[in-house]
Design an enzyme around this catalytic site. Structure first.
Site, mmCIF file in Angstrom:
data_model
loop_
_atom_site.group_PDB
_atom_site.id
_atom_site.type_symbol
_atom_site.label_atom_id
_atom_site.label_comp_id
_atom_site.label_asym_id
_atom_site.label_seq_id
_atom_site.Cartn_x
_atom_site.Cartn_y
_atom_site.Cartn_z
ATOM 1 N N GLU A 1 -36.193 1.978 7.552
ATOM 2 C CA GLU A 1 -36.379 3.419 7.617
ATOM 3 C C GLU A 1 -37.374 3.725 8.768
ATOM 4 O O GLU A 1 -37.141 4.846 9.712
ATOM 5 C CB GLU A 1 -36.658 4.259 6.211
ATOM 6 C CG GLU A 1 -35.493 4.181 5.372
ATOM 7 C CD GLU A 1 -35.282 2.920 4.607
ATOM 8 O OE1 GLU A 1 -36.145 2.084 4.679
ATOM 9 O OE2 GLU A 1 -34.476 2.982 3.747
ATOM 10 N N GLN B 1 -52.349 -11.718 5.915
ATOM 11 C CA GLN B 1 -52.551 -10.410 6.345
ATOM 12 C C GLN B 1 -52.742 -9.379 5.429
ATOM 13 O O GLN B 1 -51.815 -8.976 4.283
ATOM 14 C CB GLN B 1 -51.151 -9.764 7.301
ATOM 15 C CG GLN B 1 -51.091 -8.545 8.011
ATOM 16 C CD GLN B 1 -49.601 -8.098 8.073
ATOM 17 O OE1 GLN B 1 -48.615 -8.740 7.875
ATOM 18 N NE2 GLN B 1 -49.643 -7.414 9.201
ATOM 19 N N SER C 1 -48.339 -12.267 1.911
ATOM 20 C CA SER C 1 -47.890 -13.531 2.039
ATOM 21 C C SER C 1 -48.856 -14.635 2.231
ATOM 22 O O SER C 1 -49.801 -14.298 2.991
ATOM 23 C CB SER C 1 -46.802 -13.434 3.029
ATOM 24 O OG SER C 1 -45.829 -12.480 2.974
ATOM 25 N N SER D 1 -51.100 -4.231 3.389
ATOM 26 C CA SER D 1 -50.400 -3.251 2.610
ATOM 27 C C SER D 1 -51.103 -2.893 1.409
ATOM 28 O O SER D 1 -51.825 -4.081 0.963
ATOM 29 C CB SER D 1 -48.997 -3.807 2.193
ATOM 30 O OG SER D 1 -48.112 -4.071 3.113
ATOM 31 N N GLU E 1 -45.912 -8.535 14.993
ATOM 32 C CA GLU E 1 -45.255 -8.974 13.632
ATOM 33 C C GLU E 1 -43.641 -8.798 13.761
ATOM 34 O O GLU E 1 -43.126 -9.731 13.562
ATOM 35 C CB GLU E 1 -45.795 -7.966 12.674
ATOM 36 C CG GLU E 1 -45.144 -8.200 11.239
ATOM 37 C CD GLU E 1 -45.801 -7.601 10.081
ATOM 38 O OE1 GLU E 1 -46.461 -6.523 10.251
ATOM 39 O OE2 GLU E 1 -45.635 -8.054 9.022
HETATM 40 C C1 FAD Z 1 -41.209 -10.482 1.516
HETATM 41 C C2 FAD Z 1 -42.493 -9.517 1.928
HETATM 42 C C3 FAD Z 1 -43.462 -10.143 2.425
HETATM 43 C C4 FAD Z 1 -44.479 -9.101 2.630
HETATM 44 N N1 FAD Z 1 -45.912 -9.827 3.365
HETATM 45 C C5 FAD Z 1 -46.937 -8.884 3.711
HETATM 46 C C6 FAD Z 1 -48.128 -9.503 3.975
HETATM 47 O O1 FAD Z 1 -48.098 -10.635 4.223
HETATM 48 N N2 FAD Z 1 -48.959 -8.746 4.269
HETATM 49 C C7 FAD Z 1 -49.068 -7.273 4.026
HETATM 50 O O2 FAD Z 1 -49.827 -6.511 4.308
HETATM 51 N N3 FAD Z 1 -48.054 -6.736 3.551
HETATM 52 C C8 FAD Z 1 -46.767 -7.618 3.506
HETATM 53 N N4 FAD Z 1 -45.563 -6.959 2.624
HETATM 54 C C9 FAD Z 1 -45.468 -5.420 2.697
HETATM 55 C C10 FAD Z 1 -44.564 -4.574 3.560
HETATM 56 O O3 FAD Z 1 -45.366 -4.550 4.668
HETATM 57 C C11 FAD Z 1 -44.482 -3.584 2.958
HETATM 58 O O4 FAD Z 1 -43.832 -3.659 1.448
HETATM 59 C C12 FAD Z 1 -43.886 -2.282 3.348
HETATM 60 O O5 FAD Z 1 -44.349 -1.920 4.719
HETATM 61 C C13 FAD Z 1 -43.292 -1.205 2.967
HETATM 62 O O6 FAD Z 1 -44.360 -0.496 2.154
HETATM 63 P P1 FAD Z 1 -44.142 -0.105 0.689
HETATM 64 O O7 FAD Z 1 -43.595 -1.449 -0.150
HETATM 65 O O8 FAD Z 1 -45.466 0.616 0.170
HETATM 66 O O9 FAD Z 1 -43.075 1.082 0.544
HETATM 67 P P2 FAD Z 1 -43.456 2.546 0.759
HETATM 68 O O10 FAD Z 1 -43.801 2.746 1.927
HETATM 69 O O11 FAD Z 1 -43.633 3.284 -0.458
HETATM 70 O O12 FAD Z 1 -41.803 2.943 1.161
HETATM 71 C C14 FAD Z 1 -40.637 3.104 -0.114
HETATM 72 C C15 FAD Z 1 -39.450 3.470 0.782
HETATM 73 O O13 FAD Z 1 -39.505 4.958 1.576
HETATM 74 C C16 FAD Z 1 -39.131 4.821 2.855
HETATM 75 N N5 FAD Z 1 -40.224 5.546 3.819
HETATM 76 C C17 FAD Z 1 -41.521 5.691 3.739
HETATM 77 N N6 FAD Z 1 -41.791 6.293 4.440
HETATM 78 C C18 FAD Z 1 -40.909 6.914 5.111
HETATM 79 C C19 FAD Z 1 -40.688 7.835 6.154
HETATM 80 N N7 FAD Z 1 -41.630 8.670 6.670
HETATM 81 N N8 FAD Z 1 -39.463 8.104 6.883
HETATM 82 C C20 FAD Z 1 -38.432 7.372 6.354
HETATM 83 N N9 FAD Z 1 -38.422 6.664 5.109
HETATM 84 C C21 FAD Z 1 -39.500 6.324 4.607
HETATM 85 C C22 FAD Z 1 -39.401 3.346 3.052
HETATM 86 O O14 FAD Z 1 -38.671 2.970 4.283
HETATM 87 C C23 FAD Z 1 -38.866 2.548 1.978
HETATM 88 O O15 FAD Z 1 -37.529 2.614 1.836
HETATM 89 C C24 FAD Z 1 -44.463 -7.785 2.512
HETATM 90 C C25 FAD Z 1 -43.211 -7.331 1.819
HETATM 91 C C26 FAD Z 1 -42.259 -8.179 1.564
HETATM 92 C C27 FAD Z 1 -41.036 -7.600 0.759
#
Ligand code: FAD
Length: 401
Positions: free
Chosen positions: A371, A120, A155, A123, A238
């Site tokens: 969150e 997928q 992933s 991100s 998902e």
């Molecule tokens: C083990 C693992 C596997 C993954 N696999 C995939 C994959 O296969 N494909 C893929 O596309 N992605 C994948 N991801 C990515 C995952 O979906 C993202 O990491 C996730 O959506 C969070 O985005 P970010 O890391 O950019 O954090 P951010 O969006 O930068 O968030 C940082 C923090 O701020 C908080 N925050 C942000 N906006 C708000 C709001 N409006 N209100 C309150 N709090 C908020 C968040 O909750 C978080 O705690 C994976 C992640 C992990 C850990």
């Protein structure tokens, strides 16, 4: 999706008979899994609510659990399918809902049998929770799109043949409106996959660079600029596929903690007993709630309630793995294997407490952070006032970056 009128009249006992006839013809004990699954797909017993020829019979969706349970009872449960979580859980329902007949004919069967693995590409470094802020660009010339950008935390990208991908196709409209959804061939020229090592030491996921990758328009899923709506189907599925697996009583990580308590009198204290009981009850309540959700899903589309299931799954995994470390003290800090591995899936049951503790940290991030799930529950389930959004009517290109 067309509904076969013959299929619509099928009931549970007719389907049980079909499964029995199928198993009589394809003995699970002597037929290899791939052949068995391919024949099951052709017989319309993969997803019974899909149309005939696409793995189904056009039967009511609610009958799928009947078919799965009957196969299990007759001795067939597919194994080694951890790497198919994105294909089965997210790509298949999205392609079924929005794909063309050609796309459904091309992708659904190898996805179901496990011949082709999916990942997928959603991100990005600057757009995770705020997925609609994604910057990967797709520009159309004739029947070909050229895609450039960077994805992250992908992933299975190191194993996948195909990816579901969202890209920006119109920066002149507000961010949710200018996104289009594609199927990307992971072997295409310009796709570069680089491992990212996680806190566990393993690299389940990757960075993926897309450098002028050509995607034919026939690989577009849904209309131009309709990608946000298509992606919502993927994301709801998902959350359910991460948080909504059926589980036996005392299944998952709570079984590890409960076994430890039973087998190791030396770890027991009254305080830990109270914690274990509280988590055991919470795990059982979550399991029953998931089961109710699973039954609701069998008859329709996943709704925002899937976010609650995913939220409670990740919270419990973190609390239970923390309790396991507390019970074991220093012994709990041991770690089984720090080799740099690239696994296909996450296997909790055979791993050491240190792995449980570290890997469960990712549960509250992957598939939507806690969150964000709380926001969804607040707004779409409880009907509370939404978060203020200042970027809704502003063209993507005019947003501060
Ligand atoms: C083990 C693992 C596997 C993954 N696999 C995939 C994959 O296969 N494909 C893929 O596309 N992605 C994948 N991801 C990515 C995952 O979906 C993202 O990491 C996730 O959506 C969070 O985005 P970010 O890391 O950019 O954090 P951010 O969006 O930068 O968030 C940082 C923090 O701020 C908080 N925050 C942000 N906006 C708000 C709001 N409006 N209100 C309150 N709090 C908020 C968040 O909750 C978080 O705690 C994976 C992640 C992990 C850990």
């Amino acid at each position: 999706m067309t509904t076969d009128p013959a299929g619509a009249s099928l009931d549970a006992s007719a389907l049980r008979r079909r499964v029995a006839d199928f198993v009589a013809e394809h003995d699970p004990a002597t037929t290899d899994q791939h052949t068995f699954l391919a024949a099951r797909f052709d017989a319309g017993l993969a997803w019974v609510h899909f149309p005939e020829g696409e793995g189904g019979l056009g039967a009511p969706r609610a009958l799928q659990p009947v078919v799965d349970e009957e196969f299990e009872r007759l001795g067939f449960t597919p194994v080694g399918r951890e790497g198919l979580v994105i294909g089965l859980g997210m790509a298949a329902p999205t392609i079924l809902a929005f794909g063309t007949p050609e796309q459904r004919a091309r992708y659904l069967k190898p996805l179901y049998t496990g011949e082709e693995i999916w990942c997928q590409l959603f991100s990005e470094p600057g757009a995770g929770s705020d997925l609609a802020a994604l910057g990967t660009r797709a520009v159309r010339e004739g029947d070909v799109w050229t895609v450039s950008g960077q994805k992250v935390w992908t992933s299975l990208a190191h194993r996948a043949q195909f990816a579901i991908l969202v890209a920006r196709t119109d920066p002149d409209v507000p961010k949710h409106k200018g996104i289009t959804y594609f199927i990307c061939d992971m072997n295409a020229e310009g796709v570069d996959v680089r491992a990212l090592r996680q806190i566990t030491g393993e690299a389940e996921f990757n960075e993926v660079y897309l450098d002028d990758v050509a995607i034919p328009d026939s690989q577009r899923v849904g209309g131009e600029g309709e990608g946000w709506r298509v992606a919502q189907t993927t994301l709801m599925n998902e959350r359910v596929s991460i948080g909504g697996h059926p589980e036996p009583r005392e299944g998952g990580l709570i079984s590890v903690a409960a076994h430890l308590w039973r087998e190791r009198p030396d770890v027991r204290t009254p305080g830990l007993h109270d914690q274990l009981m509280r988590l055991w009850v919470a795990a059982e309540a979550a399991r029953l709630t998931k089961e109710r959700l699973r039954q609701q899903l069998a008859i329709g589309q996943p709704g925002p309630e899937g976010s609650a299931a995913k939220y409670s799954f990740s919270r419990l995994n973190q609390e239970i793995s923390g309790l396991e470390l507390e019970m074991l003290g220093g012994e709990g800090l041991t770690y089984d294997d720090w080799t740099f591995r690239r696994p296909e899936g996450v296997e909790f049951s055979k791993r050491a407490p240190g792995f449980h503790y570290l890997r469960s940290k990712g549960n509250s991030i992957e598939g939507g952070t806690t969150e964000i799930l709380r926001n969804i529950i607040a707004e779409r389930v409880l009907g509370l006032p939404p978060e203020p959004r200042t970027d809704k009517d502003v063209a993507f290109k005019d947003l501060p970056k």
